[in-house]
Scaffold this active site. Structure first.
Site, PDB file in Angstrom:
ATOM      1  N   TRP A 103      31.538  35.728  25.287  1.00 32.93           N
ATOM      2  CA  TRP A 103      30.930  35.665  26.669  1.00 32.93           C
ATOM      3  C   TRP A 103      31.257  36.931  27.321  1.00 32.93           C
ATOM      4  O   TRP A 103      30.568  37.526  27.973  1.00 32.93           O
ATOM      5  CB  TRP A 103      31.648  34.560  27.390  1.00 32.93           C
ATOM      6  CG  TRP A 103      31.168  34.551  29.004  1.00 32.93           C
ATOM      7  CD1 TRP A 103      29.968  33.853  29.371  1.00 32.93           C
ATOM      8  CD2 TRP A 103      31.796  35.288  29.953  1.00 32.93           C
ATOM      9  NE1 TRP A 103      30.128  34.260  30.812  1.00 32.93           N
ATOM     10  CE2 TRP A 103      31.100  34.963  31.153  1.00 32.93           C
ATOM     11  CE3 TRP A 103      32.820  36.091  30.166  1.00 32.93           C
ATOM     12  CZ2 TRP A 103      31.365  35.542  32.345  1.00 32.93           C
ATOM     13  CZ3 TRP A 103      33.399  36.517  31.487  1.00 32.93           C
ATOM     14  CH2 TRP A 103      32.501  36.284  32.377  1.00 32.93           C
ATOM     15  N   HIS A 104      32.474  37.758  27.031  1.00 27.88           N
ATOM     16  CA  HIS A 104      32.795  38.643  27.584  1.00 27.88           C
ATOM     17  C   HIS A 104      31.829  40.212  27.380  1.00 27.88           C
ATOM     18  O   HIS A 104      31.939  41.126  27.890  1.00 27.88           O
ATOM     19  CB  HIS A 104      34.384  39.161  27.372  1.00 27.88           C
ATOM     20  CG  HIS A 104      35.329  38.447  28.106  1.00 27.88           C
ATOM     21  ND1 HIS A 104      35.745  37.383  28.031  1.00 27.88           N
ATOM     22  CD2 HIS A 104      35.825  38.840  29.627  1.00 27.88           C
ATOM     23  CE1 HIS A 104      36.539  36.814  28.801  1.00 27.88           C
ATOM     24  NE2 HIS A 104      36.556  37.852  29.747  1.00 27.88           N
ATOM     25  N   GLY A 105      31.170  39.921  26.036  1.00 28.72           N
ATOM     26  CA  GLY A 105      30.497  41.101  25.488  1.00 28.72           C
ATOM     27  C   GLY A 105      29.984  40.718  24.318  1.00 28.72           C
ATOM     28  O   GLY A 105      30.391  40.185  23.271  1.00 28.72           O
TER      29      GLY A 105
END
Length: 474
Positions: A322-324
């Site tokens: 989700w963060h990248g």
């Protein structure tokens, strides 16, 4: 329109002034228009995408209301659509590039791949998670479908949380959107104090720590060494904490000026004694969303220890991704998943009646030893969060075996201490006060003095190199 830019406040001030002169219905229509203007300022090309996504879930929710046929079918349709939209816009480039690298590793070089490069829409990870939460909550009958498209659109696109969260729950924010709001001078003042707090965390702490972190990770201190890894990871830890907790404070303060309350998103995470505790304190809106909509549906901790470990690992892999869209974030999530699983085996959760985080009767020395260990381990995992590739992350960590000291390291540690220690002291005060906003009951004269001091700190100590909020890229 960055939250720490003059443009944002030139936007916010007239919006607040006009907003409070309108009726409840007028407020919602006006703030919806202002939010779309705010989003369009970032990138007008994706206004249609956000509107279409909002409209789709609004209509689907009407089809999954209690008592209707085919409720589950429409739930699945909505979930697939939302995940597909997020997957295409956030992960298309990642999967194409990864596939291309795999083919090259296998010796295949002549396979034509798509030349399209998909642009990441601002805030898509945040508003998509809110839409999923709404659809699931309606299906689970935790909340009734919203009758007003305007009210639902405000919930999704309210500009303080739109670009980088915090992720809002429908059961918490939607009722605030639907009921009339009246101006409260005390809450408005507290909102301005939160904005000042956020600006100091971002412009003073995060931006100055970024100078040290960037120098370490970019090789300005020379080859990686034990000391470079230490100062670089410590500096980045305080940068990302000051950055996102600062953004969250500005978002909360801006919302408060409009009569909305957002929940606290960070609770002194660097005072955690366990990784389980850390994730109850860090980015709370994301960690609780993952708990309620991923971890628990997977089975949570209700099964065997091996299934619980599997659920933790899958949840944290998703958190990392989700963060990248990069393998570095996948590794970051996997490390935390394994850490949580191992920690759960070593330290089984205490009964629900026991004190939080099993602090028990541990003396202060044991408490601080655990805090130091958790903080240092977390800092090491941040190498994968910060490095642009797995190769560079491993190379950077490889310097841990080099203990050579260079004189320029001293100034880096001094600069880091100068800007990180004040935030650490603030966290100690907040932890001791055990309140979301410890100055709420203090006299206005005292809070006004704090505000004046905050303005002076911003004027004299803000970082000279502007850095965009880290979480804007997610």
């Amino acid at each position: 329109m960055l939250f720490d830019s003059p443009a944002y406040f030139l936007f916010l001030i007239p919006v607040v002034l006009v907003y409070w002169r309108l009726s409840h219905r007028g407020q919602n229509i006006f703030i919806l228009g202002a939010s779309y203007l705010f989003y369009g300022w970032w990138d007008w090309r994706f206004l249609a995408l956000m509107f279409s996504s909002t409209a789709m879930d609004f209509l689907v929710a009407q089809r999954i209301a209690p008592g209707l046929a085919d409720r589950k079918k429409w739930l699945i349709v909505s979930l697939i659509a939302n995940v597909t939209i997020l997957g295409i816009f956030k992960y298309f480039n990642f999967f194409v590039d990864s596939f291309d690298e795999t083919l090259k590793t296998l010796g295949v070089h002549n396979i034509p791949l798509p030349l399209i490069r998909v642009i990441l829409p601002p805030g898509i990870s945040f508003y998509t998670f809110q839409e999923i939460a709404y659809i699931v909550d309606v299906y689970k009958e935790r909340i009734r479908p919203v009758e007003s498209f305007v009210d639902y659109s405000v919930f999704i696109s309210l500009f303080p949380h739109l670009i980088a969260g915090p992720i809002q729950r429908p059961t918490y924010l939607l009722p605030q959107v639907q009921r009339p709001r009246t101006f409260d001078a005390g809450r408005g003042f507290d909102g301005m104090m939160l904005i000042l707090s956020g600006l100091i965390r971002k412009c003073v702490v995060a931006d100055n720590c970024a100078v040290v972190a960037n120098a370490a990770f970019n090789g300005d201190f020379g080859p990686s060494s034990f000391w470079v890894v230490m100062v670089g990871t410590f500096a980045f830890a305080w940068q990302v904490y000051g950055d996102f907790s600062g953004y969250s404070d500005i978002a909360r303060g801006s919302a408060q000026l409009l009569g909305f309350q957002f929940k606290v998103n960070f609770r002194q995470p660097y005072l955690s004694q366990r990784f389980q505790e850390f994730w109850r304190r860090w980015h709370i809106s994301l960690s609780t969303w993952l708990r309620d909509y991923v971890y628990i549906p997977l089975g949570g901790s209700s099964g065997s220890p091996s299934k619980t470990a599997r659920n933790l690992l899958l949840t944290m892999l998703l958190a990392g991704l989700w963060h990248g869209a990069n393998w570095t974030f996948v590794v970051f999530g996997a490390i935390h998943g394994f850490a949580l699983a191992i920690e759960r085996l070593i330290f089984p959760p205490a009964p629900s009646t026991a004190p939080d985080v099993a602090r028990g009767d541990s003396g202060w020395l044991a408490v601080w030893a655990q805090r130091v260990i958790v903080f240092n381990l977390f800092c090491l995992t941040l190498v994968f969060f910060r490095a642009p590739s797995l190769t560079e992350a491993v190379q950077f960590l490889g310097g841990l075996s080099n203990l050579a000291w260079r004189p320029e390291y001293a100034s880096a540690f001094v600069m880091l201490a100068l800007f990180a220690l004040p935030l650490f002291v603030v966290d100690l005060v907040l932890e001791r006060a055990n309140e979301e906003y410890p100055f709420a009951r203090t006299p206005y004269a005292y809070r006004t003095g704090l505000a004046a001091a905050a303005v002076l700190v911003l004027a004299f100590f803000s970082g000279t190199d502007g850095n965009a909020f880290i979480y804007f890229q997610f």
